[in-house]
Design a protein around this motif. Structure first.
Motif, PDB file in Angstrom:
ATOM      1  N   ALA A  65       3.357-117.685 111.942  1.00 35.10           N
ATOM      2  CA  ALA A  65       4.321-117.583 113.034  1.00 35.10           C
ATOM      3  C   ALA A  65       3.581-117.171 114.305  1.00 35.10           C
ATOM      4  O   ALA A  65       2.765-116.257 114.288  1.00 35.10           O
ATOM      5  CB  ALA A  65       5.399-116.560 112.693  1.00 35.10           C
ATOM      6  N   GLN A  77       7.668-117.597 116.072  1.00 36.67           N
ATOM      7  CA  GLN A  77       8.201-118.891 115.681  1.00 36.67           C
ATOM      8  C   GLN A  77       7.192-119.644 114.822  1.00 36.67           C
ATOM      9  O   GLN A  77       6.004-119.702 115.144  1.00 36.67           O
ATOM     10  CB  GLN A  77       8.530-119.706 116.924  1.00 36.67           C
ATOM     11  CG  GLN A  77       9.257-120.982 116.654  1.00 36.67           C
ATOM     12  CD  GLN A  77       9.682-121.637 117.956  1.00 36.67           C
ATOM     13  OE1 GLN A  77       8.875-121.829 118.857  1.00 36.67           O
ATOM     14  NE2 GLN A  77      10.956-121.977 118.047  1.00 36.67           N
ATOM     15  N   SER A 125      13.850-124.877 111.305  1.00 35.19           N
ATOM     16  CA  SER A 125      12.783-124.073 111.881  1.00 35.19           C
ATOM     17  C   SER A 125      12.946-122.655 111.379  1.00 35.19           C
ATOM     18  O   SER A 125      13.972-122.305 110.791  1.00 35.19           O
ATOM     19  CB  SER A 125      12.823-124.119 113.407  1.00 35.19           C
ATOM     20  OG  SER A 125      14.014-123.517 113.879  1.00 35.19           O
ATOM     21  N   ASN A 127      12.345-118.539 112.613  1.00 25.67           N
ATOM     22  CA  ASN A 127      12.042-117.594 113.687  1.00 25.67           C
ATOM     23  C   ASN A 127      12.153-116.177 113.155  1.00 25.67           C
ATOM     24  O   ASN A 127      12.985-115.900 112.282  1.00 25.67           O
ATOM     25  CB  ASN A 127      13.009-117.747 114.860  1.00 25.67           C
ATOM     26  CG  ASN A 127      12.871-119.071 115.533  1.00 25.67           C
ATOM     27  OD1 ASN A 127      11.790-119.519 115.853  1.00 25.67           O
ATOM     28  ND2 ASN A 127      13.997-119.735 115.735  1.00 25.67           N
TER      29      ASN A 127
END
Length: 132
Positions: A65, A77, A125, A127
């Motif tokens: 990330a 992210q 995705s 996060n």
């Protein structure tokens, strides 16, 4: 990497709680009776706890990330699209992704909300939001 239990789960299912499928009528009623103009329903215990733990472990151990900051938030992210993950490397994450985008799960969402035409194409995705 993946436990034998996680690998087996990716082949046979066991990610979405059976109660979600059994409770569609109750969820539909709760959604229909929620306040306007923004109808909503809370679905508790959607996924099996063991499946989520295995997916979390795979994400922590196997995904990178990157830190990003905007005027609204600070976030870590994952740069890769989770739709592109390979089941051989991330069996539990892929099983979770596939369960969310499965026809049976989309049928539940459509039945509860009345929304039609949900796409089967995975657009995922990850996060990590930091405090403060």
């Amino acid at each position: 990497m993946a436990s034998p239990r996680a690998a087996k789960k990716s082949k046979v299912g066991g990610v979405v709680s059976a109660e979600v499928y059994r409770g569609v009528g109750r969820l539909r009623e709760a959604y229909a009776s929620s306040a306007e103009p923004f109808s909503r329903v809370v679905v508790r215990d959607v996924f099996e706890v063991a499946a989520l733990r295995d997916a979390r472990r795979e994400a922590i151990e196997g995904l990178r990330a990157d830190f990003k900051e905007t005027d609204l938030f600070k976030v870590f992210q994952v740069p890769q699209d989770l739709a592109q993950l390979e089941p051989s490397s991330f069996p539990s994450l892929c099983a979770l992704r596939d369960a969310i985008y499965s026809a049976s799960f989309r049928d539940v969402v459509q039945s509860v909300t009345g929304v039609r035409g949900l796409c089967s194409r995975a657009d995922c995705s990850a996060n990590i939001y930091v405090r403060g």
